[in-house]
Design a protein around this motif. Structure first.
Motif, PDB file in Angstrom:
ATOM      1  N   ALA A  52     -46.628  -2.227 -12.164  1.00 54.50           N
ATOM      2  CA  ALA A  52     -46.537  -2.047 -13.612  1.00 54.50           C
ATOM      3  C   ALA A  52     -46.130  -3.347 -14.297  1.00 54.50           C
ATOM      4  O   ALA A  52     -46.707  -3.733 -15.325  1.00 54.50           O
ATOM      5  N   PHE A  53     -45.129  -4.026 -13.749  1.00 50.06           N
ATOM      6  CA  PHE A  53     -44.676  -5.297 -14.335  1.00 50.06           C
ATOM      7  C   PHE A  53     -45.820  -6.309 -14.358  1.00 50.06           C
ATOM      8  O   PHE A  53     -46.047  -6.986 -15.369  1.00 50.06           O
ATOM      9  N   THR A  54     -46.539  -6.403 -13.255  1.00 53.44           N
ATOM     10  CA  THR A  54     -47.641  -7.361 -13.177  1.00 53.44           C
ATOM     11  C   THR A  54     -48.759  -6.979 -14.133  1.00 53.44           C
ATOM     12  O   THR A  54     -49.361  -7.847 -14.778  1.00 53.44           O
ATOM     13  N   ALA A  55     -49.036  -5.684 -14.257  1.00 54.43           N
ATOM     14  CA  ALA A  55     -50.126  -5.224 -15.124  1.00 54.43           C
ATOM     15  C   ALA A  55     -49.840  -5.472 -16.592  1.00 54.43           C
ATOM     16  O   ALA A  55     -50.763  -5.584 -17.399  1.00 54.43           O
ATOM     17  N   LEU A  56     -48.576  -5.562 -16.958  1.00 51.76           N
ATOM     18  CA  LEU A  56     -48.227  -5.817 -18.355  1.00 51.76           C
ATOM     19  C   LEU A  56     -48.520  -7.251 -18.772  1.00 51.76           C
ATOM     20  O   LEU A  56     -48.499  -7.567 -19.956  1.00 51.76           O
ATOM     21  N   HIS A  57     -48.779  -8.118 -17.804  1.00 48.72           N
ATOM     22  CA  HIS A  57     -49.051  -9.522 -18.097  1.00 48.72           C
ATOM     23  C   HIS A  57     -50.538  -9.823 -17.891  1.00 48.72           C
ATOM     24  O   HIS A  57     -51.184  -9.258 -17.023  1.00 48.72           O
ATOM     25  N   ALA A  67     -38.925 -11.125  -9.627  1.00 49.93           N
ATOM     26  CA  ALA A  67     -37.738 -10.669  -8.907  1.00 49.93           C
ATOM     27  C   ALA A  67     -36.551 -10.505  -9.850  1.00 49.93           C
ATOM     28  O   ALA A  67     -35.828  -9.496  -9.794  1.00 49.93           O
ATOM     29  N   GLY A  68     -36.338 -11.483 -10.718  1.00 49.87           N
ATOM     30  CA  GLY A  68     -35.208 -11.406 -11.640  1.00 49.87           C
ATOM     31  C   GLY A  68     -35.332 -10.271 -12.635  1.00 49.87           C
ATOM     32  O   GLY A  68     -34.326  -9.716 -13.089  1.00 49.87           O
ATOM     33  N   SER A  69     -36.559  -9.902 -13.011  1.00 48.01           N
ATOM     34  CA  SER A  69     -36.768  -8.823 -13.975  1.00 48.01           C
ATOM     35  C   SER A  69     -36.638  -7.445 -13.335  1.00 48.01           C
ATOM     36  O   SER A  69     -36.160  -6.503 -13.974  1.00 48.01           O
ATOM     37  N   LEU A  70     -37.051  -7.318 -12.085  1.00 42.00           N
ATOM     38  CA  LEU A  70     -37.043  -6.011 -11.431  1.00 42.00           C
ATOM     39  C   LEU A  70     -35.726  -5.700 -10.732  1.00 42.00           C
ATOM     40  O   LEU A  70     -35.371  -4.533 -10.581  1.00 42.00           O
ATOM     41  N   TRP A  71     -35.022  -6.719 -10.288  1.00 42.51           N
ATOM     42  CA  TRP A  71     -33.754  -6.511  -9.593  1.00 42.51           C
ATOM     43  C   TRP A  71     -32.655  -7.255 -10.352  1.00 42.51           C
ATOM     44  O   TRP A  71     -32.095  -8.249  -9.887  1.00 42.51           O
ATOM     45  N   THR A  72     -32.356  -6.768 -11.531  1.00 45.68           N
ATOM     46  CA  THR A  72     -31.459  -7.483 -12.443  1.00 45.68           C
ATOM     47  C   THR A  72     -30.019  -7.513 -11.953  1.00 45.68           C
ATOM     48  O   THR A  72     -29.253  -8.388 -12.355  1.00 45.68           O
ATOM     49  N   ASN A  73     -29.624  -6.566 -11.135  1.00 46.74           N
ATOM     50  CA  ASN A  73     -28.234  -6.503 -10.685  1.00 46.74           C
ATOM     51  C   ASN A  73     -28.001  -7.226  -9.370  1.00 46.74           C
ATOM     52  O   ASN A  73     -26.912  -7.143  -8.800  1.00 46.74           O
ATOM     53  N   SER A  74     -29.012  -7.920  -8.884  1.00 45.12           N
ATOM     54  CA  SER A  74     -28.887  -8.646  -7.615  1.00 45.12           C
ATOM     55  C   SER A  74     -28.819 -10.145  -7.878  1.00 45.12           C
ATOM     56  O   SER A  74     -29.260 -10.633  -8.928  1.00 45.12           O
ATOM     57  N   SER A  75     -28.278 -10.875  -6.915  1.00 46.02           N
ATOM     58  CA  SER A  75     -28.311 -12.325  -7.016  1.00 46.02           C
ATOM     59  C   SER A  75     -29.754 -12.793  -6.912  1.00 46.02           C
ATOM     60  O   SER A  75     -30.648 -12.040  -6.489  1.00 46.02           O
ATOM     61  N   GLU A  76     -30.002 -14.032  -7.281  1.00 47.60           N
ATOM     62  CA  GLU A  76     -31.362 -14.555  -7.259  1.00 47.60           C
ATOM     63  C   GLU A  76     -31.962 -14.466  -5.866  1.00 47.60           C
ATOM     64  O   GLU A  76     -33.120 -14.053  -5.683  1.00 47.60           O
ATOM     65  N   GLY A  77     -31.178 -14.836  -4.871  1.00 52.39           N
ATOM     66  CA  GLY A  77     -31.683 -14.805  -3.510  1.00 52.39           C
ATOM     67  C   GLY A  77     -31.997 -13.397  -3.030  1.00 52.39           C
ATOM     68  O   GLY A  77     -33.046 -13.149  -2.423  1.00 52.39           O
ATOM     69  N   HIS A  78     -31.082 -12.438  -3.303  1.00 53.20           N
ATOM     70  CA  HIS A  78     -31.316 -11.071  -2.876  1.00 53.20           C
ATOM     71  C   HIS A  78     -32.476 -10.442  -3.648  1.00 53.20           C
ATOM     72  O   HIS A  78     -33.239  -9.648  -3.085  1.00 53.20           O
ATOM     73  N   ASP A 154     -36.154   0.502 -17.984  1.00 49.53           N
ATOM     74  CA  ASP A 154     -35.913  -0.918 -17.731  1.00 49.53           C
ATOM     75  C   ASP A 154     -36.114  -1.696 -19.030  1.00 49.53           C
ATOM     76  O   ASP A 154     -36.991  -1.373 -19.835  1.00 49.53           O
ATOM     77  N   GLU A 155     -35.328  -2.742 -19.209  1.00 50.16           N
ATOM     78  CA  GLU A 155     -35.409  -3.512 -20.447  1.00 50.16           C
ATOM     79  C   GLU A 155     -36.804  -4.075 -20.670  1.00 50.16           C
ATOM     80  O   GLU A 155     -37.317  -4.075 -21.792  1.00 50.16           O
ATOM     81  N   TRP A 156     -37.456  -4.564 -19.598  1.00 49.94           N
ATOM     82  CA  TRP A 156     -38.784  -5.141 -19.749  1.00 49.94           C
ATOM     83  C   TRP A 156     -39.810  -4.091 -20.152  1.00 49.94           C
ATOM     84  O   TRP A 156     -40.806  -4.416 -20.805  1.00 49.94           O
ATOM     85  N   VAL A 157     -39.569  -2.837 -19.813  1.00 48.18           N
ATOM     86  CA  VAL A 157     -40.464  -1.763 -20.250  1.00 48.18           C
ATOM     87  C   VAL A 157     -40.201  -1.417 -21.710  1.00 48.18           C
ATOM     88  O   VAL A 157     -41.145  -1.257 -22.504  1.00 48.18           O
ATOM     89  N   LEU A 158     -38.946  -1.312 -22.087  1.00 48.84           N
ATOM     90  CA  LEU A 158     -38.605  -0.899 -23.449  1.00 48.84           C
ATOM     91  C   LEU A 158     -39.139  -1.878 -24.489  1.00 48.84           C
ATOM     92  O   LEU A 158     -39.609  -1.468 -25.560  1.00 48.84           O
ATOM     93  N   VAL A 159     -39.090  -3.160 -24.195  1.00 52.40           N
ATOM     94  CA  VAL A 159     -39.616  -4.163 -25.129  1.00 52.40           C
ATOM     95  C   VAL A 159     -41.117  -3.984 -25.307  1.00 52.40           C
ATOM     96  O   VAL A 159     -41.638  -3.961 -26.436  1.00 52.40           O
TER      97      VAL A 159
END
Length: 275
Positions: A52-57, A67-78, A154-159
Motif C-alpha cells: 500500500a505504501f509503495t502504491a501510493l507513490h 522502513a522509517g514510515s512503516l516502523w515508526t517506533n523502531s530504531s533506524e536499524g531495526h 497510520d500517519e502516512w495513510v491519514l495524510v
C-alpha cells in the motif's frame, strides 16, 4: 547488534523482477486488496502495508524512507531489518508486484492501482468540460464515493486519505454540475447526495443539491434542502449558511427562508447522535 551499514550493503531479496507484472492490480479504495488474473491474491498484513505504501507513490521510494514510515517506533536499524524481513517472507505474487533494488522499491511495470485511475478521473472532471459520458456515470460516482484505506490509522495513510477526500468531493460536485447541464436530474440528485453523505456539514455539497432542485424546477425541494442544512449547521457548529447559499433560495418561500439564524455560543456534537 544490528549494524545499519551492513544492512545497507544488500542485494535484492528475490530474483530479478520480470519485465512486467501484467494482470496484477492494487486496490486501495474501500480497503486493500491485491488481485491477479484469477482473482484475489492473499497477502500477509505486513506485506499489505508495504504494498500500500509503495502504491501510493508514483516513483521509486528509498528503502530507508519506507522502513522509517512503516516502523515508526523502531530504531533506524531495526526498521530496516523489519523491511528486509517482510520482503523475504513475501509470497511470489507480492514480490512480482514490486521492483526491488538494494536501495529502493517501486511498483513493477504493468501493475495498476485503482487510486491512480480514480485521481485521473477526478482531475478530468475538474478540467473544463464537456466531459465524457463515462466520467459522469454511476461507476464514476461510486469510485469518487470511495474512501482511501478506511480503518487504517497510520500517519502516512491519514495524510493521503485527506488529500483524496478533498479531491473526490470537488470532483463529485463537478459531476453534479455536468449532469445538470446534461439534464440528467435523477443522476445529479444521487451524485449530490453522495457528497452530502460524505460530509454533511459541507456547504458546497448542499449548494450543489439545491442547484439540482432549482434546475429541475423543484423550488420546494430546494427550500427544504436549505432548511435542513441550516438547522444542521446551527445545531452542530453554531453557524449560519453563507450569503451565497442563502441567495439561492431567497424570495422562494416565506420571509424567514434564507435569513441568517442565531449563532450558538456552545455548539454540541459535530453530527446528530455522535458522542
Amino acid at each position: 547488534m544490528i549494524i545499519l551499514s551492513d544492512l545497507l550493503d544488500t542485494t535484492p531479496v528475490s530474483a530479478p523482477n520480470p519485465p512486467t507484472a501484467t494482470g496484477l492490480r492494487v486496490t486501495l479504495l474501500d480497503g486493500f486488496q491485491l488481485t491477479g488474473s484469477t482473482g484475489a491474491v492473499p497477502v500477509s498484513g505486513g506485506a499489505e502495508r508495504l504494498l500500500a505504501f509503495t502504491a501510493l507513490h508514483h516513483r521509486a521510494v528509498g528503502r530507508l524512507l519506507v522502513a522509517g514510515s512503516l516502523w515508526t517506533n523502531s530504531s533506524e536499524g531495526h526498521a530496516y531489518a523489519a523491511l528486509r524481513s517482510t520482503l523475504i517472507r513475501m509470497n511470489d505474487a507480492g514480490r512480482r508486484t514490486l521492483l526491488i533494488t538494494p536501495s529502493s522499491l517501486e511498483l513493477a511495470p504493468g501493475v495498476t492501482v485503482d487510486l491512480h485511475d480514480a485521481r485521473a478521473l477526478a482531475h478530468r472532471l475538474l478540467d473544463a468540460g464537456p466531459h465524457a459520458a463515462a466520467d459522469l456515470g454511476v461507476e464514476a460516482v461510486a469510485t469518487l464515493s470511495s474512501e482511501l484505506l478506511p480503518l487504517w490509522y497510520d500517519e502516512w495513510v491519514l495524510v493521503e486519505a485527506e488529500d483524496w477526500r478533498q479531491l473526490r468531493l470537488h470532483a463529485l460536485e463537478a459531476v453534479v454540475d455536468g449532469l445538470v447541464e446534461a439534464r440528467r436530474f435523477g443522476d445529479a440528485t444521487a451524485a449530490a447526495g453522495a457528497v452530502v453523505r460524505a460530509d454533511p456539514l459541507r456547504e458546497s455539497a448542499h449548494a450543489a443539491l439545491i442547484r439540482v432542485h432549482l434546475a429541475e424546477g423543484n423550488q420546494s425541494e430546494a427550500v427544504h434542502a436549505f432548511t435542513r442544512f441550516s438547522r444542521l449547521l446551527r445545531a452542530n457548529l453554531g453557524l449560519a449558511p453563507t450569503p451565497g447559499l442563502r441567495s439561492l433560495v431567497e424570495g422562494r418561500a416565506g420571509p424567514g427562508v434564507g435569513a441568517p439564524g442565531p449563532v450558538l455560543t456552545r455548539p454540541p456534537s459535530r453530527y446528530p447522535g455522535s458522542r
